[in-house]
Design a protein around this motif. Sequence first.
Motif, PDB file in Angstrom:
ATOM      1  N   GLU A  44       0.819  -1.208   0.000  1.00  0.00           N
ATOM      2  CA  GLU A  44       0.000   0.000   0.000  1.00  0.00           C
ATOM      3  C   GLU A  44       0.856   1.262   0.000  1.00  0.00           C
ATOM      4  OE1 GLU A  44      -2.901   2.455   3.099  1.00  0.00           O
ATOM      5  OE2 GLU A  44      -2.567   0.311   3.417  1.00  0.00           O
ATOM      6  N   GLY A  45       1.882   1.268   0.832  1.00  0.00           N
ATOM      7  CA  GLY A  45       2.667   2.479   1.015  1.00  0.00           C
ATOM      8  C   GLY A  45       3.781   2.700   0.017  1.00  0.00           C
ATOM      9  N   PHE A  46       4.255   1.624  -0.607  1.00  0.00           N
ATOM     10  CA  PHE A  46       5.434   1.724  -1.469  1.00  0.00           C
ATOM     11  C   PHE A  46       5.225   2.701  -2.640  1.00  0.00           C
ATOM     12  CE2 PHE A  46       8.595  -0.382  -4.468  1.00  0.00           C
ATOM     13  CZ  PHE A  46       9.683   0.222  -3.873  1.00  0.00           C
ATOM     14  N   PRO A  47       4.119   2.598  -3.394  1.00  0.00           N
ATOM     15  CA  PRO A  47       3.946   3.558  -4.493  1.00  0.00           C
ATOM     16  C   PRO A  47       3.772   4.990  -4.010  1.00  0.00           C
ATOM     17  CG  PRO A  47       1.992   2.164  -4.259  1.00  0.00           C
ATOM     18  CD  PRO A  47       3.055   1.576  -3.397  1.00  0.00           C
ATOM     19  N   ILE A  48       3.219   5.181  -2.815  1.00  0.00           N
ATOM     20  CA  ILE A  48       3.079   6.528  -2.258  1.00  0.00           C
ATOM     21  C   ILE A  48       4.463   7.115  -2.000  1.00  0.00           C
ATOM     22  CG2 ILE A  48       2.182   7.892  -0.330  1.00  0.00           C
ATOM     23  CD1 ILE A  48       0.043   5.711   0.053  1.00  0.00           C
ATOM     24  N   LEU A  49       5.324   6.314  -1.384  1.00  0.00           N
ATOM     25  CA  LEU A  49       6.691   6.754  -1.106  1.00  0.00           C
ATOM     26  C   LEU A  49       7.438   7.051  -2.409  1.00  0.00           C
ATOM     27  CD1 LEU A  49       9.148   5.169   1.469  1.00  0.00           C
ATOM     28  CD2 LEU A  49       9.911   5.774  -0.802  1.00  0.00           C
ATOM     29  N   LEU A  50       7.350   6.136  -3.381  1.00  0.00           N
ATOM     30  CA  LEU A  50       8.098   6.299  -4.635  1.00  0.00           C
ATOM     31  C   LEU A  50       7.641   7.535  -5.399  1.00  0.00           C
ATOM     32  CD1 LEU A  50       8.586   2.752  -6.198  1.00  0.00           C
ATOM     33  CD2 LEU A  50      10.229   4.146  -4.943  1.00  0.00           C
TER      34      LEU A  50
END
Length: 221
Positions: free
Chosen positions: A74-80
């Motif tokens: 869930e968070g990985f694309p937000i961070l990237l």
Amino acid sequence: MIDFPFAVVAFDLDGTLADTAPDLTAALNHALGRMGRPPIPAEDVRHMVGHGARALLQKGLSATGEVSEALIEEGFPILLDYYYAHIADHTRPFDGLEAALDTLAARGVKLAICTNKLEGLSRELVDALGWQDRFVALVGGDTLPVRKPDPAPLLEAIARAGGGRAAFVGDSITDTDTARAAGIPCVAVTFGFSDRPVDQLGADRLIDHFDELVPALLALG
């Protein structure tokens, strides 16, 4: 003709070539905030860096509560997405780096990057810092099926830079373990993102400033 004991010098990126902690901290905390988590101080994030953005998010989630593969997904694309958009807002080369790279290049040394940062992110950062023409090879954390401390990425970076006798410059136990596995000497910087005292890294030389890099490499040669 190469007027130097090493034909290739390879470098880690985060915490070695540049202080990327401010922008990595902002990206991590942006993702955590979107997921309802509290922010993590920049000084703590500095010791979480070195195994790639996904591992950084995993450590950030672990430090602020529950962690699971679903939460990481869930968070990985937000961070990237945030990091791509702000990759060099506050990132700067470490003091003395540019002069050291100039000296190595003038000696005929080929310069390479071997990092666990995703290759696309690494190239984006290299471009943002104006280093497109400085490094002849770049191997990221997803360039090969394996990443540091497996020696294959470092050996690949050296090969892509033309091969020959090489040294590696890093800031963490991952870097020194990689160099050892590859059978090449390693210089560690004392100002990077190590998660342990630098004298415990097992580097062949430690430097406190990039002014000391060329003398350290000459001593190793």
